[in-house]
Design an enzyme around this catalytic site. Structure first.
Site, PDB file in Angstrom:
ATOM      1  N   TRP A  82       0.824  -1.200   0.000  1.00 57.07           N
ATOM      2  CA  TRP A  82       0.000   0.000   0.000  1.00 57.07           C
ATOM      3  C   TRP A  82       0.869   1.265   0.000  1.00 57.07           C
ATOM      4  O   TRP A  82       1.781   1.383  -0.790  1.00 57.07           O
ATOM      5  CB  TRP A  82      -1.000  -0.040   1.162  1.00 57.07           C
ATOM      6  N   SER A  83       0.619   2.197   0.913  1.00 58.45           N
ATOM      7  CA  SER A  83       1.267   3.509   0.819  1.00 58.45           C
ATOM      8  C   SER A  83       2.738   3.514   1.196  1.00 58.45           C
ATOM      9  O   SER A  83       3.404   4.544   1.027  1.00 58.45           O
ATOM     10  CB  SER A  83       0.513   4.530   1.667  1.00 58.45           C
ATOM     11  N   THR A  84       3.260   2.420   1.694  1.00 63.56           N
ATOM     12  CA  THR A  84       4.707   2.340   1.858  1.00 63.56           C
ATOM     13  C   THR A  84       5.385   2.504   0.505  1.00 63.56           C
ATOM     14  O   THR A  84       6.566   2.859   0.427  1.00 63.56           O
ATOM     15  CB  THR A  84       5.089   1.008   2.538  1.00 63.56           C
ATOM     16  N   LYS A  86       4.865   4.912  -1.435  1.00 61.70           N
ATOM     17  CA  LYS A  86       5.073   6.336  -1.700  1.00 61.70           C
ATOM     18  C   LYS A  86       6.522   6.765  -1.499  1.00 61.70           C
ATOM     19  O   LYS A  86       6.992   7.688  -2.158  1.00 61.70           O
ATOM     20  CB  LYS A  86       4.131   7.174  -0.833  1.00 61.70           C
TER      21      LYS A  86
END
Length: 399
Positions: A82-84, A86
């Protein structure tokens, strides 16, 4: 990264909480916290890795890659983080900026002219990286099929108006971040961020991480299991406080484990949310920042570029997440700062990123430390999952 000669080999534990890998004796507390996550915090399958000065000192994995508990988590098991994701996407932008190809203080429209529509002509590249562009989500319904269409998604983002005055406050760009930063990367380099990251970083360094997941690797992917229904906001003031910004940023379209386990999600490029990798890979990617740009014997960024990446853009209560993070927070140019609340350990200048459900990457240049943690049983907190907190505290106790 391979095990070092003084690494302590960890034998398998009981079948239900099997843990394998290696752990430097100095970091035994990390192994103990990792094992405790299985006993006390509902872990199903997970991995954690720690590097110090670019050397892997912890590389552990354990549990199960599927809820039926038929596939043990292996050394090379991959999972959607997921947002890791980014952090690696931000790394792409900083590589271009460090080479003089991208000016973070320039209007986005210099590189992406269509983006100037609907009052966005003064939005700067740094506003995209710091979640301050005002484009936290689309106002019109956007389906999963739409999300998988890069051209359609970026065209709609270019045409939409911001939800607030750009540059004034942060509002978490949960999904749009990857398309906004990613389209700038594409306009400058000719490559989407996944291909750019592979060419410039993961390929040369042999890092087992990709944005999206090639079909050849689907057999290595762990199956995500969603957090309990209705528990998304147990931390402080919560995401139960539904606002138009929250809906736009985090529910247009709705995303969760069911979507992320599909071949369609894995085949797409959603650079804010569908990176797939091992904990070792996450620690290596965030290790570029922890090493002040030097990792694996290669200099990818100058020390000045790393300092720029963690320039705080102003503390505030995030407009999308509200008080769900527990207090005011601050985002640098692509990653969250540890700050006084110690989100990434006791160094307030450490920085990193959490992923939906619990994964995270951490970089602490002062300590020369990076951490990667990935798992498949998603937790319910907005950030700072208890499993993360236990691992981070154990790392710093060992330093």
């Amino acid at each position: 990264m391979s095990a070092t000669h003084d690494a302590q080999q960890i034998p398998p534990t009981a079948e239900a909480t099997r843990v394998d890998g290696h752990c430097d004796p100095r970091f035994t507390a990390v192994r103990e916290a990792f094992e405790e996550n299985f006993r006390e915090r509902g872990e199903m399958g997970a991995a954690v890795a720690v590097t110090v000065a670019g050397r892997t000192v912890v590389d552990l994995w354990g549990g199960w890659a599927d809820p039926a508990r038929t596939r043990p988590w292996e050394r090379d098991t991959l999972v959607n983080v997921w947002s890791t994701t980014k952090g690696p996407v931000a790394l792409c932008a900083h590589l271009l900026a460090d080479r003089g190809l991208l000016d973070l203080d320039a209007p986005v429209a210099r590189y992406w002219p269509e983006f100037a529509a609907a009052g966005k002509e003064k939005v700067l590249v740094r506003h995209l990286l710091s979640h301050r562009s005002g484009v936290c989500g689309l106002r019109e319904p956007h389906s999963l099929e739409d999300l998988y269409d890069w051209g359609l998604t970026t065209a709609r983002l270019a045409a939409t108006e911001p939800w607030w005055e750009p540059g004034t406050r942060s509002g978490y760009h949960a999904v749009t971040y990857g398309f906004l930063v990613g389209e700038v990367v594409r306009r400058v380099s000719g490559l989407k961020p996944g291909a750019f990251l592979e060419r410039e970083v993961t390929g040369p360094l042999g890092i087992d991480f990709s944005v999206g997941l090639p079909a050849r690797d689907h057999g290595r992917a762990a199956e995500l299991v969603h957090a309990p229904a209705g528990a998304i906001g147990e931390q402080g003031a919560s995401l139960r406080e539904v606002t138009p910004l929250l809906i736009a940023a985090m529910a247009n379209p709705p995303l969760g484990a069911a979507q992320a386990n599909t071949p369609e999600w894995r085949a797409a490029e959603v650079p804010a949310a569908n990176g797939h990798g091992t904990a070792r890979a996450v620690a290596q990617l965030y290790g570029v920042f922890a090493g002040r740009g030097l990792f694996g014997g290669r200099r990818l960024l100058t020390p000045e570029a790393v300092e720029r990446a963690r320039e705080g853009q102003g503390r505030c209560v995030d407009l999308v997440l509200g008080a769900g993070l527990g207090s005011e927070s601050e985002i640098g140019l692509g990653l969250w700062l540890s700050g006084p609340q110690g989100a990434y350990g006791p160094n307030p200048r450490a920085f990193g990123h959490d992923g939906f459900g619990g994964s995270f990457g951490l970089a602490d240049p002062e300590a020369g430390v990076s951490v990667g943690y990935v798992m498949n049983r998603m937790g319910s907190r907005i950030a700072d999952d208890p499993r993360k907190r236990a691992l981070v505290e154990a790392v710093y106790r060992a330093l």
